[in-house]
Design an enzyme around this catalytic site. Structure first.
Site, PDB file in Angstrom:
ATOM      1  N   CYS A  29     -92.446  41.848  30.056  1.00 47.10           N
ATOM      2  CA  CYS A  29     -93.190  41.321  31.219  1.00 47.10           C
ATOM      3  C   CYS A  29     -94.629  41.807  31.311  1.00 47.10           C
ATOM      4  O   CYS A  29     -95.561  41.017  31.265  1.00 47.10           O
ATOM      5  CB  CYS A  29     -92.552  41.642  32.561  1.00 47.10           C
ATOM      6  SG  CYS A  29     -90.838  42.081  32.602  1.00 47.10           S
ATOM      7  N   ASN A 264     -91.770  35.733  28.909  1.00 45.96           N
ATOM      8  CA  ASN A 264     -91.034  36.108  27.692  1.00 45.96           C
ATOM      9  C   ASN A 264     -89.742  35.321  27.622  1.00 45.96           C
ATOM     10  O   ASN A 264     -89.321  34.707  28.606  1.00 45.96           O
ATOM     11  CB  ASN A 264     -90.749  37.619  27.631  1.00 45.96           C
ATOM     12  CG  ASN A 264     -90.129  38.184  28.878  1.00 45.96           C
ATOM     13  OD1 ASN A 264     -90.761  38.931  29.627  1.00 45.96           O
ATOM     14  ND2 ASN A 264     -88.874  37.828  29.123  1.00 45.96           N
TER      15      ASN A 264
END
Ligand SMILES: *[C@@H]1O[C@H](CO)[C@@H](O)[C@H](O)[C@H]1NC(C)=O
Ligand SMILES: *[C@@H]1O[C@H](CO)[C@@H](O)[C@H](O)[C@H]1NC(C)=O
Ligand SMILES: *[C@@H]1O[C@H](CO)[C@@H](O)[C@H](O)[C@H]1NC(C)=O
Ligand SMILES: *[C@@H]1O[C@H](CO)[C@@H](O)[C@H](O)[C@H]1NC(C)=O
Ligand SMILES: *[C@@H]1O[C@H](CO)[C@@H](O)[C@H](O)[C@H]1NC(C)=O
Ligand SMILES: *[C@@H]1O[C@H](CO)[C@@H](O)[C@H](O)[C@H]1NC(C)=O
Length: 476
Positions: A29, A264
């Site tokens: 992240c 992601n």
């Protein structure tokens, strides 16, 4: 978690949709979000992990890359800017300046303090703390940021364009669905795809640890996680629907680009890893990207974009002269809107990751010793300090991935993505050594590349260039 962006623009006729393959420069992240904001690879923005000590929302990030991030340039073009939702994992912490710190370039700021939550969180609302409980009607974060963005669309001045970035934590843990969706997808299970519950036998050491086949409790856990993630996304579906409807109501839909993407990928059971991201495989580095807007022409050929290209592309749409920007990405406006300009796609790119570890031991599984992390569920560890790697992913000449680990084996993994799309077989021992050498050289160049101005046409060249014999070169 998801990122959902709206950018108003002007004056082209048709509205079409385009779906890209998008890769993240790093599958975690905070470093990935830092790439999205700054347009830089991790080795240039220096955000290594989700901790302050790894530069997540740190003072060094704030005075460096965040000070040249894309919203600043939008603001200079008189865009009215709005941010809602999760920002960087350490945002709002005392050491990062607390809630009074609002990053430059944002006119309306409704950012979550800390990492993903759906209830019981604090927001920084334009620098003031706003504390929320767990009443669905008042506090559910996905709905709350949507509502605030709708109000922003009503209150903005129609004279100037706008930019909205909505960043719902969904579908990140703790996977708290809205009450009306808590029973949805009752019979849904995680996909049993080509690498599901397969051993990671010829892969680096961390992938050789998980029991294979997975224990039943891990499978139950990941199926449940998968289902809950989908449930949280139903509120994101509502968000998209209501925003699009609102844009239609205020007559801006045919004048607005919409980007839908994530920071992601994620895996649920691939190579017997129960749940997480952080790995080099396609399931963690590839993310969806959907774009809709004026003049967009869907393409037949595969379009490969990276998260570091998002800010350049957005600023290009906004009319910023992107050739002057200190970013590593490139504008994909030519691929989106072919009538705008000619462009070429990038032949290969870099993925880099710095492993996270826990000292003295991972709280989920202390018996395993130091340096491991995310050993959950069932003591399967998904990260370690030396899960640190860099990869070249090539498309043009070979459909190949070449990765080097910074561990004491100097482990190398190579995959032929055409013959082996699920990356089951590491072919490092079979492949022509000359090819390995070519890939190693590409990797070395990419790991030191930086997106400085080069005088070259930035629309046809990736900006991430490197120094060779004291000359600044861009040959890819
Ligand atoms: C954090 O960023 C600063 C400069 O932006 C850099 O000097 C430092 O080495 C970085 N820290 C890490 C752990 O990479
Ligand atoms: C929110 O916090 C309250 C008080 O600590 C707690 O009782 C409640 O369970 C929490 N709600 C959620 C959804 O975590
Ligand atoms: C968002 O707005 C809707 C409709 O106006 C309302 O029903 C809902 O309670 C609001 N939710 C939040 C969290 O503000
Ligand atoms: C695990 O689940 C499988 C399939 O449902 C079942 O056959 C097996 O007995 C279970 N194993 C254990 C140890 O419970
Ligand atoms: C966009 O739609 C509005 C009506 O909703 C219309 O007046 C305007 O001409 C349209 N603009 C374009 C560029 O099609
Ligand atoms: C994050 O990076 C810093 C700097 O390299 C390191 O000291 C810290 O241990 C890392 N955090 C984790 C959780 O790995």
């Amino acid at each position: 978690s998801l990122l959902f962006w709206l950018l108003s623009f002007c004056c082209m006729k048709t509205n079409k949709r385009i779906f890209f393959f998008q890769y993240t420069a790093t599958p975690l992240c905070c470093p990935s979000r830092s790439s999205i904001l700054s347009g830089k690879y991790p080795h240039n923005h220096m955000v290594r992990n989700n901790s302050l000590s790894g530069n997540c929302s740190s003072k060094a990030w704030q005075s460096g890359p965040e000070n040249q991030a894309f919203p600043i340039y939008l603001s200079k073009k008189l865009y009215q800017t709005f941010y809602g939702g999760k920002y960087l994992n350490q945002y709002g912490s005392k050491e990062a300046g607390g809630v009074t710190y609002v990053p430059p370039g944002w006119d309306q700021w409704h950012a979550l303090v800390g990492n993903s939550q759906y209830y019981n969180y604090t927001l920084s609302v334009n620098g003031k703390a706003e504390v929320h409980g767990d009443n669905y009607e008042k506090d559910y974060l996905t709905d709350l940021i949507l509502n605030r963005s709708l109000a922003f669309l009503d209150e903005r001045s129609p004279q100037h364009p706008f930019f909205i970035m909505l960043s719902p934590p969904a579908p990140h843990s703790p996977w708290t669905a809205a009450p009306q969706y808590q029973k949805s997808f009752g019979d849904v299970k995680a996909p049993r795809d080509g690498s599901f519950n397969k051993p990671g036998k010829d892969k680096h050491w961390l992938l050789r640890q998980p029991p294979n086949p997975m224990v039943n409790s891990s499978i139950d856990y990941l199926d449940n996680a998968f289902r809950k993630r989908w449930q949280t996304l139903l509120s994101v579906d509502d968000m998209v629907e209501r925003l699009v409807k609102k844009l239609e109501d205020v007559k801006e839909l045919n004048n607005t680009y919409i980007f839908f993407t994530s920071d992601n990928g994620y895996h649920t059971g691939q190579f017997s890893l129960p749940i997480d991201k952080r790995q080099l495989y396609e399931f963690d580095i590839r993310v969806p990207l959907l774009v809709r807007g004026p003049g967009i022409q869907p393409k037949q050929t595969l379009q490969v974009m990276m998260n570091i290209d998002l800010p350049m592309t957005i600023l290009d749409i906004a009319g910023v002269n992107v050739s002057t920007l200190n970013m590593d990405g490139q504008s994909f406006l030519p691929q989106l809107v072919p009538s705008a300009r000619n462009g070429t796609s990038r032949p290969y790119f870099l993925v880099e990751y710095t492993g996270e570890g826990h000292l003295p031991t991972d709280p989920y599984c202390p018996k395993l010793g130091p340096g491991l992390a995310n050993c959950f569920p069932d003591c399967v560890c998904e990260d370690a300090f030396n899960n640190t790697y860099a990869c070249v992913r090539t498309f043009k000449d070979y459909n190949l991935q070449y990765c080097e680990f910074a561990d004491n084996e100097a482990f190398v993994e190579v995959y032929n993505l055409t013959a082996d799309p699920y990356q089951l077989e590491n072919i490092v021992k079979k492949v022509d050594p000359a090819l390995l050498q070519t890939m190693n050289q590409r990797l070395i160049k990419l790991q030191s590349c930086e997106g400085k101005k080069t005088g070259q046409d930035v629309f046809t060249t990736s900006l991430c260039c490197y120094t060779s014999s004291n000359r600044f070169t861009c040959d890819f």
